[in-house]
Enzyme design. Structure first.
Site, PDB file in Angstrom:
ATOM      1  N   GLU A  15     -14.307  -4.552   2.373  1.00 21.82           N
ATOM      2  CA  GLU A  15     -15.255  -5.446   3.044  1.00 21.82           C
ATOM      3  C   GLU A  15     -14.839  -5.714   4.476  1.00 21.82           C
ATOM      4  OE1 GLU A  15     -17.428  -9.037   4.340  1.00 21.82           O
ATOM      5  OE2 GLU A  15     -15.267  -8.724   4.254  1.00 21.82           O
TER       6      GLU A  15
ATOM      7  N   HIS B 271     -14.171  -9.643  -2.310  1.00 27.78           N
ATOM      8  CA  HIS B 271     -13.313  -8.566  -1.808  1.00 27.78           C
ATOM      9  C   HIS B 271     -11.851  -8.979  -1.867  1.00 27.78           C
ATOM     10  CE1 HIS B 271     -12.672 -10.475   2.209  1.00 27.78           C
ATOM     11  NE2 HIS B 271     -13.917 -10.890   2.068  1.00 27.78           N
TER      12      HIS B 271
ATOM     13  N   ASP C 199      -9.545  -7.117  -0.242  1.00 28.01           N
ATOM     14  CA  ASP C 199      -8.882  -6.724   1.008  1.00 28.01           C
ATOM     15  C   ASP C 199      -8.889  -7.879   2.004  1.00 28.01           C
ATOM     16  OD1 ASP C 199     -11.707  -6.373   1.255  1.00 28.01           O
ATOM     17  OD2 ASP C 199     -11.415  -5.118   3.030  1.00 28.01           O
TER      18      ASP C 199
END
Length: 379
Positions: A135, A68, A70
């Site tokens: 996520e 991920h 993020d």
């Protein structure tokens, strides 16, 4: 390629303030790198979330890296010793939000894939990356929808490495071959509000709830098994009343969570909770939320490939563990028979001054490359 190739890419990613669910073109940067070595890249976006599916090859086995882009918010910037989105080398560490969770893992795998393809341009099987920007947030428009799309297409995943920071004391000491499931409940117990001086004219839901909760807390839900510890039940929130001391509340609310193993099912846990509440004669409403089923990858091709790569690179015998919270592995396990999580040390994730040891970047990349070799080039 040298360790600087990983470091340079990590820095480029950290410099993009991709607080969930904003990707800030991290995935575009990755796609540009991957397309240069023959990956077909596809963006799957929904609800403000960006997802990247990148695949090289059409044959089996298909080995996937999942991660991920993020990150969680940095918190108070004045608590950081340097700007969380200005990657900073200091005292043998690289500082920045996402350094450990999990931009270093992504950079290490991308460079590992570049090295692997350069050495084996006609490699058997396929390599893919599944990268999301959802996520750390609700996780409803991220990995789960990509997995649904892949299932509908009939794409068969054989192995998946999730780049979560699993190491504890040293790179390679722990990897996760499973995770417990998460089941949450919101219990509202209904009473009758009234004056505390006239309890016979009221019905106190707190008094009714307390013995039921005491019983639930004391239950041994299961004994776990060789892979998982016993299921746990924790009350996380309690609320009742108006704030006044002379009013019997009209309702009481309890929030609770199970972390459960493969020794119990959500249905079994729910049924037992309802049995207790009904036996105590409560008037109640109970809403459930299943955060994820447990998953487990027994020892086999993937665990052997990764553990062997870790030992060759670090000399450590990695411990296979199922502890910790949930991850996107719970979604991938629905469509992939073998899922394992491995990445750098996790001591500073989600904290102020998040960091990763600079000396761990090259070994992390090498472990990912060796794992690809073990899976795709084995006789």
């Amino acid at each position: 390629m040298t360790a600087s190739a990983v470091l340079d890419l990590v820095k480029d990613l950290i410099a993009r303030p991709s607080v969930t669910p904003d990707d800030v073109d991290c995935q575009m940067l990755l796609a540009q790198r991957l397309e240069r070595i023959g990956f077909q890249c596809e963006t799957i976006a929904r609800g403000g979330v960006t997802n990247l599916w990148a695949r090289r090859g059409a044959g089996a086995p298909l080995t996937v890296f999942a991660g991920h882009t993020d990150v969680v918010p940095p918190g108070p910037r004045d608590k950081w010793d340097s700007d969380p989105f200005v990657p900073t080398e200091r005292d043998g560490f690289l500082y920045g939000r996402g350094a450990a969770d999990m931009k270093s893992s992504i950079a290490a795998f991308v460079v590992a894939a570049e090295e692997f393809v350069a050495a084996h341009p006609e490699h058997p099987g396929s390599i893919a990356l599944l990268i999301t920007s959802d996520e750390e947030g609700p996780a409803v428009d991220g990995t789960v929808i990509v997995c649904d799309e892949l299932r509908q297409r009939g794409e068969q995943l054989d192995y998946c490495i999730v780049g979560e920071p699993t190491s504890t004391e040293a790179l390679g000491d722990v990897c996760k071959n499973g995770r417990r499931g998460s089941l949450s409940g919101r219990l509202l117990v209904k009473g009758v509000q009234g004056h505390v001086a006239y309890p016979h004219l009221a019905r106190n839901p707190v008094h009714q709830l307390a013995p039921a909760l005491t019983e639930l807390v004391a239950i041994e839900w299961d004994q776990g098994n060789e892979y998982f510890p016993p299921t746990t039940f924790q009350v996380s929130n309690l609320h009742a009343g108006t704030g006044a001391t002379n009013v019997v509340p009209g309702e009481a609310v309890a929030l609770f969570n199970f972390r459960f193993s493969t020794a119990s099912t959500p249905g079994q846990l729910k049924a037992r909770v309802h049995e207790v509440l009904d036996r105590h004669g409560l008037e109640y409403q109970l809403d459930w939320e299943l955060g994820g089923e447990p998953f487990l990858t027994p020892r086999g091709s993937l665990t052997d490939a990764l553990v062997s790569a870790i030992q060759a690179e670090t000399g450590l015998q990695a411990e296979l563990s199922t502890t910790g919270g949930t991850s996107d592995g719970r979604f991938i396990a629905r469509i992939c028979p073998q899922v394992i999580e491995f990445g750098p040390c996790n001591a500073t994730i989600h904290k102020v001054n998040e960091r990763i040891e600079l000396s761990s970047l090259a070994p992390l990349k090498n472990i990912y490359r060796r794992t690809l070799e073990n899976l795709l080039l084995a006789d």
